[in-house]
Motif scaffolding. Sequence first.
Motif, mmCIF file in Angstrom:
data_model
loop_
_atom_site.group_PDB
_atom_site.id
_atom_site.type_symbol
_atom_site.label_atom_id
_atom_site.label_comp_id
_atom_site.label_asym_id
_atom_site.label_seq_id
_atom_site.Cartn_x
_atom_site.Cartn_y
_atom_site.Cartn_z
ATOM 1 N N UNK A 157 39.140 44.814 51.229
ATOM 2 C CA UNK A 157 37.909 45.151 50.520
ATOM 3 C C UNK A 157 38.188 46.170 49.410
ATOM 4 N N UNK A 158 38.940 47.242 49.740
ATOM 5 C CA UNK A 158 39.210 48.276 48.747
ATOM 6 C C UNK A 158 40.056 47.740 47.596
ATOM 7 N N UNK A 159 41.060 46.906 47.914
ATOM 8 C CA UNK A 159 41.942 46.369 46.879
ATOM 9 C C UNK A 159 41.190 45.414 45.957
ATOM 10 N N UNK A 160 40.384 44.524 46.535
ATOM 11 C CA UNK A 160 39.620 43.563 45.715
ATOM 12 C C UNK A 160 38.606 44.315 44.853
ATOM 13 N N UNK A 161 37.978 45.370 45.418
ATOM 14 C CA UNK A 161 37.023 46.154 44.638
ATOM 15 C C UNK A 161 37.716 46.796 43.433
ATOM 16 N N UNK A 162 38.945 47.314 43.615
ATOM 17 C CA UNK A 162 39.681 47.926 42.514
ATOM 18 C C UNK A 162 40.114 46.888 41.495
ATOM 19 N N UNK A 163 40.483 45.711 41.998
ATOM 20 C CA UNK A 163 40.859 44.624 41.085
ATOM 21 C C UNK A 163 39.684 44.259 40.183
ATOM 22 N N UNK B 167 37.279 46.288 39.350
ATOM 23 C CA UNK B 167 37.066 47.405 38.440
ATOM 24 C C UNK B 167 38.035 47.337 37.261
ATOM 25 N N UNK B 168 39.317 47.012 37.527
ATOM 26 C CA UNK B 168 40.283 46.880 36.423
ATOM 27 C C UNK B 168 39.877 45.751 35.471
ATOM 28 N N UNK B 169 39.349 44.692 36.052
ATOM 29 C CA UNK B 169 38.934 43.555 35.219
ATOM 30 C C UNK B 169 37.815 43.996 34.278
ATOM 31 N N UNK C 206 31.889 38.739 47.157
ATOM 32 C CA UNK C 206 31.102 39.968 46.994
ATOM 33 C C UNK C 206 31.447 40.685 45.694
ATOM 34 N N UNK C 207 32.730 40.691 45.310
ATOM 35 C CA UNK C 207 33.143 41.445 44.122
ATOM 36 C C UNK C 207 33.407 40.531 42.912
ATOM 37 N N UNK C 208 33.195 39.250 43.076
ATOM 38 C CA UNK C 208 33.325 38.348 41.951
ATOM 39 C C UNK C 208 34.747 38.185 41.454
ATOM 40 N N UNK C 209 35.710 38.248 42.340
ATOM 41 C CA UNK C 209 37.119 38.093 41.957
ATOM 42 C C UNK C 209 37.553 36.669 42.281
ATOM 43 N N UNK C 210 38.122 35.946 41.326
ATOM 44 C CA UNK C 210 38.563 34.570 41.601
ATOM 45 C C UNK C 210 39.646 34.552 42.676
#
Length: 922
Positions: free
Chosen positions: A723-729, A731-733, A765-769
């Motif tokens: 969860x934390x890693x995907x959330x940061x990914x 944010x970088x995007x 949840x975080x919209x990461x492909x």
Amino acid sequence: MNKRIPSLLAVLLVGVIYLEGGMDFVEHSLMDLRFRLLGQEPTGKVVVVAADARSLESLKVWPWPRGYHATVLNHLVEAGATEVAFDLDLSSPSAVKEDDALETALKAAKGRTILAVASRWQQAPGGGKSGGGWVETQPLERFSAHAILAGTSQRPEGDGLIRRHNLETLFQGPSMVDALMGKSSPDGSFYIDFGINAASITEISYLDVLTGKFDAAKVRGRKVIVGTNAVRLGEQAAVPVQGSLSGTILEALAFESVASGRALRRLPPALGLMGALLLSLLLGPHLDTASWRRGLLVVCGCSAGLFGLSMVVQATAPVLLDISPMVLSLVAIYAFALVRHIDRQHLGLLSQTAEARKAGIMMRHVVQNSSDAIITVDTLGRIEAFNPAAQSLFHFLAAAVRGRPISDLVAGGLSAAEASDGSGRLLSTPVEGVGYRRDGSTFHLEMSVTSSSLDGQRIRVAFMRDITERKKQEAALEHQATHDVLTQLPNRILLQERAESMLRQAKEEDGNAVVLVLDLDRFKEVNDTLGHKMGDLLLQRIARRLEEPLRADDTIARIGGDEFAVLLPQAGIEPAQAMARLLVAALAKPFELQGLALRVDVSIGIALYPDHGQDAVSLLQHGDVAMYTAKRSRTPVALYDLEQDLSSVRHLTLRGELKEAVDKDHLVLHFQPKIFAASNRAFGVEALVRWNHPEHGMLFPDDFIPLAENTGLIKPITRWVLRAAVAQCAEWQRQGLPMNLSVNCSARNLMEDDLPQAIDAILREYGVPPDRLTLEITETSLIEDPERALQVATYLHSQGLCISIDDFGTGYSSLNYLRRLPVQELKIDKSFVMKMDENESDEKLVLSIIDLAHNMGLRSVAEGVETEAVWERLRAMGCDVGQGYYFSRPLPAEALSEWLRTSAWSLKKRAVGGASAAAVRP
């Protein structure tokens, strides 16, 4: 009738002794034993307020002012005590003010106070058993006018112990126990039940009641006895069971006996004598005819039964049954019967003498025809007789050895059969020795020796037999019991024995010793991939290699499937590390088995005596801990460190704190960039978890991930990391820094049924492909459960995720299995990459993995890149991606964002003309 006369005489004798008191000691001992066996708890109806040592120490004076007693009485009445009995001497006046205070308190108590009239038995000087009389002291008239007077009497039995209560004294009123029970006159003497647990009687310190610092509930509705129990005041009485009690506790115990219906009365002596007479009539004839063993059994059984009966009677009714006249009558009857047996046996001996002559003839026949060698030896150790079996055993004729020392045929003569203290006694069990044959050959023999006297001369007779074959079988069985069947190395049993011997020597010499624990890395994968037959063959070869560097007095043992232990006597840390390196080097060369070259790595843990343990068990355990430390750190050798011990206090504490760390968000993520070789630019990051511990600082995964796997916390930790890693990914995007993300997945995570669904939910949840996320699964994890790993990886790949095999090259996964896996990336283990510029074999292995990845259409990633030379060499080999300290250490998200913008590997020059993130991914 004649057979019963001795029995009746025995009963008569015992009866006289009993009536004269000669059995009181026996009866008292039996009574005390029953008290111990029939113990019970008090009713709790009485409470003792004790003038104890603490009270004496605090109040500093004795006797205490009677104003203190007045205060205690008032406090107890106010607390709800039904009656208060003072077992104190109030017979002489004290200060007027103090006596006035006590009299006032007694009046206020309104008849709820009992004062003791003390009666003490005083032995007459030089008096016998009956010499002496009672001495009585009464409270002052001004006190007794407002209270109930009650007698207290203590008179010891003949053995000096007090057993009875309410003995007749000068005082004609009720005893203290009678008064507490509400009786106005004496109720007769009774035996106190010392089976009641005196220690459980509620006792409150006099000082606490005086100061009002006591629990009123303890006295509410109860009788209270106020008295002394301090040893320094001499108020101790000798009693059964407990040894000694204060007079106050003794009164409380007497009250408990009455309150619980246990005021014991002794049955009339006539009952015991009648029982003795009845037993003599019933058992006397039987004991006269029975054997001495059976008679003894009957006497013991009846005595035990009588004792059991007395216990039942005492337990069910408050009476004491005297059994000593019955028991001693049985013993006397048995003694009479035994004398008659001896008379009859004397007559039998006369007839046996004649039989002995006949037996001698038979014995000579037996000796001559015995299958055992029988040799007779005189006092000087010279052979006198030599039977045919002995001639066959030693290959000597009897005439050739007669008169020769027995030591010519048996090593050490017959001394081995004598007691070790040199007393000349003969051992009753056979002993082993060595025999000499005529041709000079030796053999193992077993012998036993007896001693007898013939015509006044002492001789020894030795019985011998050949046990050579038995010794061979025993040696084979012992070897099997102490050695590993497969490798023929010592097993755990023999290792334990030698370790204890090694430690004894080290303690005696104040020296050092070392235990090494070795574990073959990923050996299970050899069995799973190549089969157990190949694994067994490899273990045999490994055992021979490991023996080569050892010294003569070192020991190597196989203690598990792929686990070994080495003992190094008289060695310290430097020799231990040197030996560990030799053992690692011994296994460095590949093993050629059936056309295959198998490389075997080993992890070695070192534990030192006395630094890391005082006994064999703890040293082996700590060596095992060090071995697992080496395995986790991927270094061949590790010295035991308390900080790495998962069972140490620190790790036990961490284990409890880890869940709280997950719940309270004490975990943090650091990110290490991955560099695309073709552009020399960063294209992705690997998320690495850290634990920001409030006391120990930043902890790395090796410090707590094993704990998480052992405690089941690996699942919530992995979920948190995802969860934390995907959330940061994400944010970088949003910041214009599109990054691919890699997250590690353990073998336990692969066993979770809901892992794919959890990953899908987090990405949504975080919209990461999904194609932005790479799951790194170690090669070892894949091998542990290949089918489950294939099932999970296939499903995740179908959802768009990238699958990477981490630490590739450290396992034994087959190419066929790799082809089935939906893998996009092979990540070369850093242990091969870090030293490839120094080790040619490592460089060849790295090149082979790169070529394998490309031939399978996969991306190759090298981790552990620490120098420019290694990175340029990897690029020349065709490696696709690099990761390591040469580019950047793992950084917090904010620091990595800055690195991505400003470093030489940054994203600035990565895409031209605003190319999309997808367009620049490798």
